[in-house]
Design a protein around this motif. Structure first.
Motif, PDB file in Angstrom:
ATOM      1  N   GLY A  27       0.795  -1.230   0.000  1.00 27.98           N
ATOM      2  CA  GLY A  27       0.000   0.000   0.000  1.00 27.98           C
ATOM      3  C   GLY A  27       0.825   1.276   0.000  1.00 27.98           C
ATOM      4  N   GLU A  28       2.099   1.174   0.370  1.00 27.75           N
ATOM      5  CA  GLU A  28       2.949   2.374   0.431  1.00 27.75           C
ATOM      6  C   GLU A  28       3.580   2.726  -0.913  1.00 27.75           C
ATOM      7  OE1 GLU A  28       5.511   3.119   3.751  1.00 27.75           O
ATOM      8  OE2 GLU A  28       4.661   1.444   4.872  1.00 27.75           O
ATOM      9  N   TRP A  29       3.467   1.813  -1.886  1.00 29.67           N
ATOM     10  CA  TRP A  29       4.112   2.020  -3.186  1.00 29.67           C
ATOM     11  C   TRP A  29       3.111   2.525  -4.220  1.00 29.67           C
ATOM     12  CZ3 TRP A  29       9.262   1.549  -3.101  1.00 29.67           C
ATOM     13  CH2 TRP A  29       9.842   0.719  -2.130  1.00 29.67           C
ATOM     14  N   ARG A  30       3.594   3.336  -5.160  1.00 31.25           N
ATOM     15  CA  ARG A  30       2.784   3.790  -6.297  1.00 31.25           C
ATOM     16  C   ARG A  30       3.470   3.343  -7.587  1.00 31.25           C
ATOM     17  NH1 ARG A  30      -0.153   3.916  -2.993  1.00 31.25           N
ATOM     18  NH2 ARG A  30      -1.224   5.587  -1.900  1.00 31.25           N
ATOM     19  N   VAL A  31       2.693   2.795  -8.527  1.00 29.70           N
ATOM     20  CA  VAL A  31       3.291   2.311  -9.781  1.00 29.70           C
ATOM     21  C   VAL A  31       3.853   3.496 -10.570  1.00 29.70           C
ATOM     22  CG1 VAL A  31       2.836   1.194 -11.998  1.00 29.70           C
ATOM     23  CG2 VAL A  31       1.802   0.271  -9.924  1.00 29.70           C
ATOM     24  N   ALA A  32       5.123   3.369 -11.011  1.00 28.05           N
ATOM     25  CA  ALA A  32       5.769   4.411 -11.812  1.00 28.05           C
ATOM     26  C   ALA A  32       5.871   3.993 -13.276  1.00 28.05           C
ATOM     27  CB  ALA A  32       7.168   4.702 -11.264  1.00 28.05           C
ATOM     28  N   LYS A  33       6.016   2.686 -13.532  1.00 29.39           N
ATOM     29  CA  LYS A  33       6.158   2.213 -14.917  1.00 29.39           C
ATOM     30  C   LYS A  33       5.912   0.707 -14.925  1.00 29.39           C
ATOM     31  CE  LYS A  33       9.356   2.661 -18.868  1.00 29.39           C
ATOM     32  NZ  LYS A  33       8.667   3.671 -19.655  1.00 29.39           N
ATOM     33  N   LYS A  34       5.290   0.240 -16.002  1.00 29.59           N
ATOM     34  CA  LYS A  34       5.025  -1.191 -16.120  1.00 29.59           C
ATOM     35  C   LYS A  34       5.356  -1.623 -17.546  1.00 29.59           C
ATOM     36  CE  LYS A  34       1.729  -4.440 -14.261  1.00 29.59           C
ATOM     37  NZ  LYS A  34       0.567  -4.603 -13.412  1.00 29.59           N
ATOM     38  N   VAL A  40       7.743  -1.203 -11.995  1.00 31.44           N
ATOM     39  CA  VAL A  40       8.522  -0.282 -11.168  1.00 31.44           C
ATOM     40  C   VAL A  40       7.559   0.543 -10.324  1.00 31.44           C
ATOM     41  CG1 VAL A  40      10.199   1.613 -11.171  1.00 31.44           C
ATOM     42  CG2 VAL A  40      10.320  -0.150 -12.949  1.00 31.44           C
ATOM     43  N   TRP A  41       7.798   0.566  -9.017  1.00 30.59           N
ATOM     44  CA  TRP A  41       7.022   1.390  -8.092  1.00 30.59           C
ATOM     45  C   TRP A  41       7.956   2.425  -7.464  1.00 30.59           C
ATOM     46  CZ3 TRP A  41       6.995  -3.935  -8.143  1.00 30.59           C
ATOM     47  CH2 TRP A  41       5.777  -4.597  -8.333  1.00 30.59           C
ATOM     48  N   ARG A  42       7.365   3.398  -6.773  1.00 26.87           N
ATOM     49  CA  ARG A  42       8.203   4.341  -6.035  1.00 26.87           C
ATOM     50  C   ARG A  42       7.459   4.842  -4.803  1.00 26.87           C
ATOM     51  NH1 ARG A  42       8.066   9.696 -10.026  1.00 26.87           N
ATOM     52  NH2 ARG A  42       6.148  10.580  -9.167  1.00 26.87           N
ATOM     53  N   LYS A  43       8.221   5.345  -3.857  1.00 28.39           N
ATOM     54  CA  LYS A  43       7.699   6.021  -2.669  1.00 28.39           C
ATOM     55  C   LYS A  43       8.747   7.043  -2.230  1.00 28.39           C
ATOM     56  CE  LYS A  43       7.772   3.976   1.437  1.00 28.39           C
ATOM     57  NZ  LYS A  43       8.742   4.862   2.136  1.00 28.39           N
ATOM     58  N   PRO A  44       8.354   8.066  -1.478  1.00 30.59           N
ATOM     59  CA  PRO A  44       9.359   9.041  -1.031  1.00 30.59           C
ATOM     60  C   PRO A  44      10.465   8.341  -0.224  1.00 30.59           C
ATOM     61  CG  PRO A  44       7.147   9.908  -0.685  1.00 30.59           C
ATOM     62  CD  PRO A  44       6.984   8.467  -1.087  1.00 30.59           C
TER      63      PRO A  44
END
Length: 207
Positions: A27-34, A40-44
């Protein structure tokens, strides 16, 4: 400029940091590229003002061979399109070294070539391996390069239980490119670099 670190405490701290990243909830990750090869996900990042990236994909090969292609050594330079040179500056033991490497310019050279000096450590993890690293402020920066900095990063590679000839490769990368760069350019470059990493690696393993 720092002197070289004592490898044992640094390796231990690095391992603990990467295992903690590996336990961060979905839940802490956001998809950046698939792509077909990886997500690829990212978070601060907790380390600096940019992002911690997580990349994951299935690679058709055994863990030891995959990690041999990723960690510092003769294979990496052959297939990684971003890396332009690599030198091992110091070897502490077989699984622990300090390396200096350079990367090509990106995004039509908006991002100029970079140089990094990283401490690298490879160890067993569950049924597979973890190869991880962190940058050091060590040595003079070569002309025509900006010195970048990798905050704790690494690659977990474990065999798939129902398909032992395949491995799940999960990477955590947080690179501070430094220099005067628009953050949006950095984010675009890192997402693309990570997805390309999987496709390049898969091609190399097939040859």
């Amino acid at each position: 400029m720092d002197s070289l670190p004592n490898p044992a405490p640094l390796a231990s701290k690095l391992l603990n940091t990467l295992v903690r990243y590996h336990s961060i909830g979905d839940g802490e990750w956001r998809v950046a590229k698939k792509t077909k090869d990886a997500t690829v996900w990212r978070k601060p990042s907790e380390e600096f003002s940019g992002y911690l990236y997580k990349a994951q994909g299935v690679v058709e090969d055994v863990t030891n061979r995959i990690v041999d292609h990723i960690r510092p050594g003769p294979y990496r330079l052959d297939w990684d399109s971003l890396m332009t040179s690599m030198d091992i500056l110091e070897t502490f033991e077989e699984n622990c070294c300090v390396m200096r490497y350079t990367t090509a310019g990106q995004l039509w050279n908006i991002i100029a070539p970079r140089e990094f000096v990283d401490f690298s450590y490879t160890t067993s993890y569950e049924d597979g391996l973890l190869t991880c690293g962190i940058s050091l402020d060590y040595g003079r920066v070569r002309p025509n390069f900006v010195r970048g900095f990798n905050h704790p990063c690494g690659w977990f590679c474990v065999p798939l239980k129902d398909s032992p000839g395949h491995s799940l490769l999960t990477g955590y990368i947080q690179t501070e490119l430094r220099g005067m760069l628009p953050q949006s350019a950095v984010d675009t470059a890192l997402s693309s670099t990570l997805s390309n990493f999987y496709s390049d690696l898969k091609k190399a393993l097939r040859t």
